[in-house]
Design an enzyme around this catalytic site. Structure first.
Site, PDB file in Angstrom:
ATOM      1  CB  THR A  18       1.069  74.289 -21.575  1.00 22.08           C
ATOM      2  OG1 THR A  18       1.367  74.396 -22.917  1.00 22.08           O
ATOM      3  CG2 THR A  18      -0.341  73.629 -21.234  1.00 22.08           C
ATOM      4  NE  ARG A  22       6.549  71.079 -17.345  1.00 23.32           N
ATOM      5  CZ  ARG A  22       5.451  70.407 -17.953  1.00 23.32           C
ATOM      6  NH1 ARG A  22       5.410  69.447 -18.835  1.00 23.32           N
ATOM      7  NH2 ARG A  22       4.442  70.324 -16.883  1.00 23.32           N
ATOM      8  CB  SER A 113       4.387  67.049 -16.208  1.00 26.33           C
ATOM      9  OG  SER A 113       3.129  66.133 -16.204  1.00 26.33           O
ATOM     10  CG  HIS A 114       3.945  64.079 -19.564  1.00 25.97           C
ATOM     11  ND1 HIS A 114       3.270  65.261 -18.937  1.00 25.97           N
ATOM     12  CD2 HIS A 114       4.306  64.546 -20.619  1.00 25.97           C
ATOM     13  CE1 HIS A 114       3.307  66.269 -19.885  1.00 25.97           C
ATOM     14  NE2 HIS A 114       4.001  65.786 -20.918  1.00 25.97           N
ATOM     15  CE  LYS A 126       1.961  73.712 -11.933  1.00 27.26           C
ATOM     16  NZ  LYS A 126       0.658  72.865 -12.340  1.00 27.26           N
ATOM     17  CG  ASP A 278       1.870  62.726 -14.788  1.00 27.01           C
ATOM     18  OD1 ASP A 278       1.223  62.801 -13.526  1.00 27.01           O
ATOM     19  OD2 ASP A 278       2.092  63.607 -15.133  1.00 27.01           O
ATOM     20  CG  ASP A 280       3.086  66.177 -12.268  1.00 26.38           C
ATOM     21  OD1 ASP A 280       2.815  65.501 -13.149  1.00 26.38           O
ATOM     22  OD2 ASP A 280       2.595  67.494 -12.289  1.00 26.38           O
ATOM     23  CG  ASP A 282      -0.708  66.646 -13.286  1.00 24.37           C
ATOM     24  OD1 ASP A 282       0.036  65.507 -13.655  1.00 24.37           O
ATOM     25  OD2 ASP A 282      -0.313  67.788 -13.618  1.00 24.37           O
ATOM     26  NE  ARG A 283       0.004  64.822 -18.523  1.00 25.64           N
ATOM     27  CZ  ARG A 283       0.179  65.019 -19.987  1.00 25.64           C
ATOM     28  NH1 ARG A 283       0.368  64.006 -20.485  1.00 25.64           N
ATOM     29  NH2 ARG A 283       0.227  65.957 -20.343  1.00 25.64           N
ATOM     30  CB  THR A 345      -4.590  73.100 -24.357  1.00 23.14           C
ATOM     31  OG1 THR A 345      -5.461  72.595 -25.510  1.00 23.14           O
ATOM     32  CG2 THR A 345      -3.494  72.115 -23.597  1.00 23.14           C
ATOM     33  CE  LYS A 377      -2.627  67.380 -16.036  1.00 29.19           C
ATOM     34  NZ  LYS A 377      -2.284  68.738 -16.586  1.00 29.19           N
TER      35      LYS A 377
HETATM   36  C1  G1P Z   1       0.105  69.128 -22.486  1.00 27.18           C
HETATM   37  C2  G1P Z   1      -1.288  68.864 -22.517  1.00 27.18           C
HETATM   38  C3  G1P Z   1      -2.121  69.744 -21.850  1.00 27.18           C
HETATM   39  C4  G1P Z   1      -1.855  69.749 -20.342  1.00 27.18           C
HETATM   40  C5  G1P Z   1      -0.432  70.025 -20.136  1.00 27.18           C
HETATM   41  C6  G1P Z   1      -0.012  69.995 -18.835  1.00 27.18           C
HETATM   42  O1  G1P Z   1       0.368  70.610 -22.840  1.00 27.18           O
HETATM   43  O2  G1P Z   1      -1.533  68.929 -24.041  1.00 27.18           O
HETATM   44  O3  G1P Z   1      -3.579  69.105 -21.961  1.00 27.18           O
HETATM   45  O4  G1P Z   1      -2.714  70.592 -19.466  1.00 27.18           O
HETATM   46  O5  G1P Z   1       0.238  69.130 -21.096  1.00 27.18           O
HETATM   47  O6  G1P Z   1      -0.114  68.499 -18.437  1.00 27.18           O
HETATM   48  P1  G1P Z   1       0.900  70.771 -24.315  1.00 27.18           P
HETATM   49  O7  G1P Z   1       2.078  70.059 -24.248  1.00 27.18           O
HETATM   50  O8  G1P Z   1      -0.019  70.222 -25.576  1.00 27.18           O
HETATM   51  O9  G1P Z   1       1.085  72.404 -24.449  1.00 27.18           O
HETATM   52 ZN    ZN Z   2       1.908  65.762 -14.502  1.00 26.32          ZN
END
Ligand code: G1P
Ligand code: ZN
Length: 544
Positions: A18, A22, A113-114, A126, A278, A280, A282-283, A345, A377
């Protein structure tokens, strides 16, 4: 400086998910693993000779080592300039901001990210294109295909670059610029929001807030913007120093992982407003005293009140949300007579809509909110937007949201995550569901009757590209719906995400909790997919 060609052989698992590639740090440390992927990115691009590349990461374990490797490969491949933040730090929205401001060819974000950080935890990489946003699917597919065939990468022999001092350095013909990671981003925020008004809010002494940076990248950004430029008292930002392991925590701003903040807001004498970001940056999660604001509601409130914010006072061209995100913003769009787009998504799907000027604001239920100011974001941006509204309206956040529900009705929403599932079993469960979709319409489940059942497919309105299998959706005649999809960001097993939503126009019913309001739908979701039977789990790991 001589360019060295290193022979290598492909890895079969370098398909970006997504949000980039990772993996566990240990995987990235495998000989040639990172090198292969970076060379695959460059091999999939054209026309970057002499151009600028922005690179930055969230400071997690392996950030610095990865950056040094990428610098050498970028130099050997002919980039002209690399810009990075001091210490190799840049939040994801700050990378996007710099790509745009410097008219860079693209950028590389080093983050998972998180996801948790540390030698045994996660790392990620990325690629972002020249608009500042994540590479579209055609490009990530090309990178993956290249990674499956790669047989060499290019590098140079050069000592590690000093990342800790602002300035310019030369590595062969490559110029390296180390900049303050915060300044350009903070300056951009000043152009969008009414800093004077927010300053007044803090100066009045009646208003206090707490920002939890979760020991991740936003600490320095939040300190500079909230405490220095906006005059919030020192200590407003907690856990403000980025640590390589994020202090052992899980920097995901939600009700489970930002638990301390939630406890503070539900305790005695909480501040008036709280937010967290979070790994990085962005959340975002925003909270009032004893009051959680769902990201879908947050997006809707921001859209409905955008006229109060200088950067958006001229009006919104349109809005967008990811498919599983609640339809609260759709109602605002209808009222404003602007378009509302529903995308798969992942932030990359907003890029074309933003570039084409079709939307101004967009968001996802996963604590992601943003606008056309960058192409990612942006956590702090959302917090500043809220602060601007609080300063303009002089009302508590809870009152703003409750009035919004009164005016537009409330979209009750929840997401249930089942983590660490056996990947084959999770896939099998969704496959079975897909096979049964055709038979679902017309079926009665308690008081609900299934109206439609499909697997979401999206045709990009700008470039016509089609993305299929983006989430199984079951929509009932009442408008309530259930969405199932597997996460594309995890590094271990599979995570099933189940999203549930129903609209409640009656304001006397708005007081109940989402879990209560959605209890029947939650039961239906389990029954339709057979979650317990397939996974052996009787309850989700994370509920948001
Ligand atoms: C998750 C979130 C999605 C977001 C992505 C990156 O992806 O659901 O909305 O854009 O993290 O922060 P997922 O793990 O669901 O594929
Ligand atoms: Zn993030």
């Amino acid at each position: 400086m001589p360019i060295r060609t290193v022979e290598t052989s492909p890895f079969s698992d370098q398909r970006p998910g997504t949000s980039g590639l990772r993996k566990k740090v240990k995987v990235f440390q495998t000989l040639n693993y990172l090198e292969n992927f970076v060379q695959s990115i460059f091999d999939s691009l054209e026309g970057f000779a002499g151009q600028t590349l922005i690179i930055g990461g969230d400071g997690r374990y392996y950030n610095r080592e990865a950056l040094q490797i990428i610098i050498r490969i970028a130099a050997a491949n002919g980039f002209g300039r690399i810009v990075t933040g001091r210490g190799g730090l840049l939040s994801t929205p700050a990378v996007s901001c710099l790509i745009r401001k410097r008219h860079a060819f693209g950028g590389i974000v080093l983050s998972a990210s998180h996801n948790a950080a540390g030698p045994e935890k996660d790392f990620g990489i990325k690629y972002n294109i020249g608009n500042g946003g994540p590479a579209p699917e055609q490009l990530t597919n090309a990178i993956y295909q290249r990674s499956a065939q790669i047989d060499r990468y290019l590098t140079i022999d050069h000592a590690a670059v000093d990342l800790d001092h602002i300035g310019a350095y030369r590595v062969g013909s490559l110029e390296i610029e180390i900049v303050d990671p915060v300044t350009d981003y903070a300056d951009l925020m000043e152009t969008l929001f009414d800093f004077a008004r927010i300053k007044d809010l803090f100066a009045g002494g009646q208003f206090s807030m707490c920002f939890d940076a979760m020991s991740a990248v936003t600490g320095p950004y939040a300190r500079e913007i909230l405490e220095h430029r906006l005059g919030a008292p020192a200590g407003t930002v907690i856990r403000g120093v980025p640590l390589p392991d994020f202090g052992g925590g899980h920097p995901d701003p939600n009700l489970i992982h930002a638990r301390d903040l939630v406890v503070m807001m539900n305790g005695t004498a909480p501040p008036n407003f709280a937010a967290a970001s979070d790994g990085d940056g962005d959340r975002n999660m925003v909270l009032g005293p004893n009051f959680y604001i769902n990201p879908g509601d947050s997006l809707a409130v921001l859209a409905a009140n955008a006229h109060l914010v200088p950067g958006y006072a001229a009006g919104l061209s349109g809005v967008a949300r990811s498919m599983p995100t609640s339809g609260a913003v759709d109602r605002v769009a209808e009222r404003l007579a602007i378009s509302c787009y529903e995308t798969p998504t992942g932030w990359k799907f907003f890029g074309n809509l933003l570039d084409a000027g079709k939307i101004t604001l967009c968001g996802e239920e996963s604590f992601g909110t943003g606008s056309n100011h960058v192409r990612e974001k942006d956590g702090l941006w959302a917090v500043l937007f809220w602060l601007n509204l609080l300063a303009a309206k002089r009302q508590p956040a809870e009152q703003i949201v409750r009035q919004h529900w009164e005016e537009f009705g409330r979209n009750f929403f929840t997401r249930h995550d089942y983590e660490g599932l056996d990947a084959a079993k999770a896939e099998a469960m969704l496959d079975r569901l897909r096979n049964e979709l055709a038979g679902l319409p017309g079926q009665r489940m308690g008081a609900e009757i299934v109206k439609t059942a499909d697997d979401f497919s999206y045709t990009d309105p700008v470039d016509g590209s089609v993305s299929t299998k983006q989430g199984v959706r079951i929509v009932f005649e009442s408008g309530a719906r259930i969405v199932y999809r597997l996460s594309g960001t995890g590094t271990e097993g599979a995570t099933l995400r189940v999203y549930m939503e129903r609209y409640e126009p009656d304001s006397s019913a708005h007081g109940q909790s989402s879990q209560t309001a959605l209890a029947k739908l939650i039961a239906n979701a389990n029954e339709i997919a057979g979650i317990t039977a397939h996974t052996g789990r009787s309850r989700p790991d994370v509920v948001t």
